[in-house]
Motif scaffolding. Structure first.
Motif, PDB file in Angstrom:
ATOM      1  N   LEU A   1      23.907   0.220  -7.578  1.00 34.14           N
ATOM      2  CA  LEU A   1      22.626   0.758  -8.041  1.00 34.14           C
ATOM      3  C   LEU A   1      21.436   0.144  -7.307  1.00 34.14           C
ATOM      4  CD1 LEU A   1      22.803   1.198 -11.934  1.00 34.14           C
ATOM      5  CD2 LEU A   1      22.336   2.953 -10.213  1.00 34.14           C
ATOM      6  N   GLU A   2      21.616  -1.077  -6.831  1.00 33.06           N
ATOM      7  CA  GLU A   2      20.510  -1.755  -6.154  1.00 33.06           C
ATOM      8  C   GLU A   2      20.133  -1.069  -4.842  1.00 33.06           C
ATOM      9  OE1 GLU A   2      24.332  -3.319  -4.606  1.00 33.06           O
ATOM     10  OE2 GLU A   2      23.492  -3.008  -6.627  1.00 33.06           O
TER      11      GLU A   2
ATOM     12  N   PRO B   1      14.347   3.553  -7.724  1.00 33.28           N
ATOM     13  CA  PRO B   1      14.207   4.190  -9.046  1.00 33.28           C
ATOM     14  C   PRO B   1      13.199   5.327  -9.081  1.00 33.28           C
ATOM     15  CG  PRO B   1      14.175   1.788  -9.232  1.00 33.28           C
ATOM     16  CD  PRO B   1      14.078   2.104  -7.779  1.00 33.28           C
ATOM     17  N   ASP B   2      12.253   5.357  -8.125  1.00 31.84           N
ATOM     18  CA  ASP B   2      11.223   6.383  -8.112  1.00 31.84           C
ATOM     19  C   ASP B   2      11.562   7.555  -7.191  1.00 31.84           C
ATOM     20  OD1 ASP B   2       9.598   4.875  -9.860  1.00 31.84           O
ATOM     21  OD2 ASP B   2       8.858   3.680  -8.167  1.00 31.84           O
ATOM     22  N   ALA B   3      12.718   7.519  -6.546  1.00 33.54           N
ATOM     23  CA  ALA B   3      13.106   8.581  -5.619  1.00 33.54           C
ATOM     24  C   ALA B   3      14.043   9.571  -6.310  1.00 33.54           C
ATOM     25  CB  ALA B   3      13.769   7.984  -4.379  1.00 33.54           C
ATOM     26  N   ASN B   4      14.363  10.638  -5.603  1.00 35.39           N
ATOM     27  CA  ASN B   4      15.311  11.642  -6.099  1.00 35.39           C
ATOM     28  C   ASN B   4      16.430  11.801  -5.082  1.00 35.39           C
ATOM     29  OD1 ASN B   4      13.890  12.755  -8.583  1.00 35.39           O
ATOM     30  ND2 ASN B   4      12.301  13.019  -7.035  1.00 35.39           N
TER      31      ASN B   4
ATOM     32  N   ILE C   1      24.175   6.437 -14.367  1.00 27.80           N
ATOM     33  CA  ILE C   1      23.148   6.640 -13.354  1.00 27.80           C
ATOM     34  C   ILE C   1      21.813   6.944 -14.034  1.00 27.80           C
ATOM     35  CG2 ILE C   1      22.405   8.081 -11.430  1.00 27.80           C
ATOM     36  CD1 ILE C   1      25.264   8.458 -10.634  1.00 27.80           C
ATOM     37  N   PRO C   2      20.834   6.055 -13.915  1.00 31.37           N
ATOM     38  CA  PRO C   2      19.558   6.204 -14.634  1.00 31.37           C
ATOM     39  C   PRO C   2      18.547   7.087 -13.909  1.00 31.37           C
ATOM     40  CG  PRO C   2      19.586   4.115 -13.493  1.00 31.37           C
ATOM     41  CD  PRO C   2      20.908   4.768 -13.195  1.00 31.37           C
ATOM     42  N   PHE C   3      18.957   8.300 -13.550  1.00 35.34           N
ATOM     43  CA  PHE C   3      18.058   9.239 -12.886  1.00 35.34           C
ATOM     44  C   PHE C   3      18.054  10.561 -13.638  1.00 35.34           C
ATOM     45  CE2 PHE C   3      18.803   6.176  -9.594  1.00 35.34           C
ATOM     46  CZ  PHE C   3      17.678   6.201  -8.787  1.00 35.34           C
ATOM     47  N   TRP C   4      16.893  11.215 -13.624  1.00 39.10           N
ATOM     48  CA  TRP C   4      16.799  12.553 -14.216  1.00 39.10           C
ATOM     49  C   TRP C   4      17.679  13.491 -13.402  1.00 39.10           C
ATOM     50  CZ3 TRP C   4      11.821  16.028 -13.864  1.00 39.10           C
ATOM     51  CH2 TRP C   4      12.073  17.248 -14.510  1.00 39.10           C
ATOM     52  N   LEU C   5      18.753  13.980 -14.015  1.00 37.93           N
ATOM     53  CA  LEU C   5      19.764  14.753 -13.315  1.00 37.93           C
ATOM     54  C   LEU C   5      19.812  16.196 -13.795  1.00 37.93           C
ATOM     55  CD1 LEU C   5      22.849  12.330 -13.291  1.00 37.93           C
ATOM     56  CD2 LEU C   5      21.570  13.083 -11.288  1.00 37.93           C
TER      57      LEU C   5
ATOM     58  N   LEU D   1      19.482   4.528 -26.039  1.00 35.75           N
ATOM     59  CA  LEU D   1      18.467   3.873 -25.223  1.00 35.75           C
ATOM     60  C   LEU D   1      18.562   4.340 -23.774  1.00 35.75           C
ATOM     61  CD1 LEU D   1      18.766   0.191 -26.521  1.00 35.75           C
ATOM     62  CD2 LEU D   1      17.168   1.965 -27.278  1.00 35.75           C
ATOM     63  N   PRO D   2      17.440   4.370 -23.058  1.00 35.19           N
ATOM     64  CA  PRO D   2      17.480   4.713 -21.636  1.00 35.19           C
ATOM     65  C   PRO D   2      18.316   3.693 -20.853  1.00 35.19           C
ATOM     66  CG  PRO D   2      15.226   4.819 -22.474  1.00 35.19           C
ATOM     67  CD  PRO D   2      16.052   4.160 -23.538  1.00 35.19           C
ATOM     68  N   THR D   3      19.104   4.168 -19.928  1.00 35.97           N
ATOM     69  CA  THR D   3      19.906   3.279 -19.087  1.00 35.97           C
ATOM     70  C   THR D   3      18.994   2.542 -18.110  1.00 35.97           C
ATOM     71  OG1 THR D   3      21.766   4.800 -19.216  1.00 35.97           O
ATOM     72  CG2 THR D   3      21.831   3.155 -17.468  1.00 35.97           C
ATOM     73  N   PRO D   4      19.065   1.210 -18.045  1.00 39.92           N
ATOM     74  CA  PRO D   4      18.203   0.469 -17.112  1.00 39.92           C
ATOM     75  C   PRO D   4      18.586   0.757 -15.666  1.00 39.92           C
ATOM     76  CG  PRO D   4      19.816  -0.994 -18.113  1.00 39.92           C
ATOM     77  CD  PRO D   4      19.938   0.313 -18.827  1.00 39.92           C
ATOM     78  N   PRO D   5      17.613   0.733 -14.735  1.00 39.60           N
ATOM     79  CA  PRO D   5      17.891   1.038 -13.330  1.00 39.60           C
ATOM     80  C   PRO D   5      18.961   0.153 -12.714  1.00 39.60           C
ATOM     81  CG  PRO D   5      15.543   1.005 -13.731  1.00 39.60           C
ATOM     82  CD  PRO D   5      16.191   0.471 -14.971  1.00 39.60           C
ATOM     83  N   CYS D   6      18.880  -1.147 -12.927  1.00 44.19           N
ATOM     84  CA  CYS D   6      19.874  -2.063 -12.364  1.00 44.19           C
ATOM     85  C   CYS D   6      19.939  -3.292 -13.259  1.00 44.19           C
ATOM     86  CB  CYS D   6      19.501  -2.456 -10.935  1.00 44.19           C
ATOM     87  SG  CYS D   6      20.788  -3.412 -10.098  1.00 44.19           S
TER      88      CYS D   6
END
Length: 322
Positions: free
Chosen positions: A105-106, A110-113, A133-137, A308-313
């Motif tokens: 994940l690193e 986090p701000d990209a698509n 995966i903490p992204f809007w999918l 809860l929202p999944t943390p980015p990393c």
């Protein structure tokens, strides 16, 4: 009197039946070699019960969120739908008792698509991806899925790109609509280039449609290797399998590869991109097989984490992953 000669069609049917029995025997032997024990009927019933309860509890709010379109805008409404779907898939993964771990994940911003290209091993691939995966999918899915009551409607409300495998021209039209949608409202896309679940756990040839869309959208493609899901729900089966001599199912692992830029690619590069992604996933899968199952000490993600929202990393180890 000699033996009556059977028609060719009858002989072919008999040979096919014998072959299917041999495949079943070989599959059973392969399961034992992988350490897979007997199916867990109680676990299967529990997962089905959780799905029956939570499909309406998460699906109906996801559909109703579209009523807020005039106030919040379409993007925020579809984000709410994605949140609801993430909660549902986390609950499904939790109910199966499968602990999981995530690597790589690193490497992601986090701000990209991104276009997340995954191997497709079982029904548990989608819950694992949405949980980890903490992204809007949004996903590219077969058209028939939208006919499923509540669940299919909620998936459609989230902006899913529908494909019709029997109609190539309709597929092309869907891709054009998806490209325009991604240009107006950027978000990440989940694709399974194999097109369908593997019948034997091995990687199948990749289709190029999703990669063409990634090139047209100019979005990076991320190879994702899903490990262990084939041993939880085998294609064609409806029962959950546990590890041999253990109560819980097999631990799962999601490995994220290096993002591949497409902003300088053209349509003619689709074959090279497809081969490059497939090679990365094959390499990650081979490394996982060689390393063995080292996730036995993982804990199942707590129930309250599902909301809860999944943390980015996360490297703290308390989120059920590393």
């Amino acid at each position: 009197m000699g033996r009556k000669k059977q028609p060719p069609a009858t002989r072919r049917a008999r040979d096919a039946d014998d072959a299917s029995k041999m495949v079943g025997k070989n599959s059973s032997e392969e399961d034992k070699a992988r350490g897979i024990g007997d199916p867990s009927y109680l676990r299967s019933m529990w997962v089905i019960l959780v799905c029956i309860v939570w499909v309406p509890l998460t699906g109906i709010p996801a559909i109703l969120s579209l009523l807020l379109w005039p106030i919040l805008g379409l993007s925020q409404c579809q984000r709410l739908t994605w949140r609801c779907s993430t909660v549902f898939f986390k609950l499904v993964l939790w109910s199966s008792g499968c602990p999981y771990t995530v690597e790589g994940l690193e490497q992601l911003d986090p701000d990209a698509n991104y276009f997340f290209a995954c191997n497709h091993e079982s029904l548990w691939d989608v819950p694992l991806v949405f949980a980890a995966i903490p992204f809007w999918l949004i996903s590219i899915a077969k058209k028939s899925l939208r006919l499923v009551p509540v669940f299919g409607w909620a998936v459609a409300a989230g902006g899913t790109v529908w494909i019709d495998r029997k109609n190539h021209s309709a597929d092309m039209k869907s891709m054009e609509v998806a490209q325009e949608s991604l240009r107006k409202r950027p978000r990440s896309v989940l694709i399974f280039p194999e097109g369908t679940r593997t019948p034997d756990g091995n990687l199948q040839p990749f289709k190029k449609g999703g990669f063409v869309l990634a090139i047209q959208a100019g979005m990076p493609v991320v190879p994702v290797c899903l490990c262990g899901t084939f041993d939880v729900v085998i294609k064609g089966g409806r029962r959950f399998w546990r590890k041999k001599q253990q109560v819980r199912p097999r631990p799962l692992k999601l490995v994220i590869g290096s993002p591949i830029r497409t902003d300088d690619m053209r349509y003619e590069d689709r074959d090279a991109l497809t081969d490059r992604v497939m090679a990365q996933i094959q390499a990650m899968k081979a490394e996982w097989k060689q390393s063995g199952d080292k996730c036995d000490n993982l804990r199942v993600e707590p129930f309250w984490h599902c909301f809860l929202p999944t943390p980015p990393c996360d490297d703290r180890g308390w989120w059920g992953r590393v």
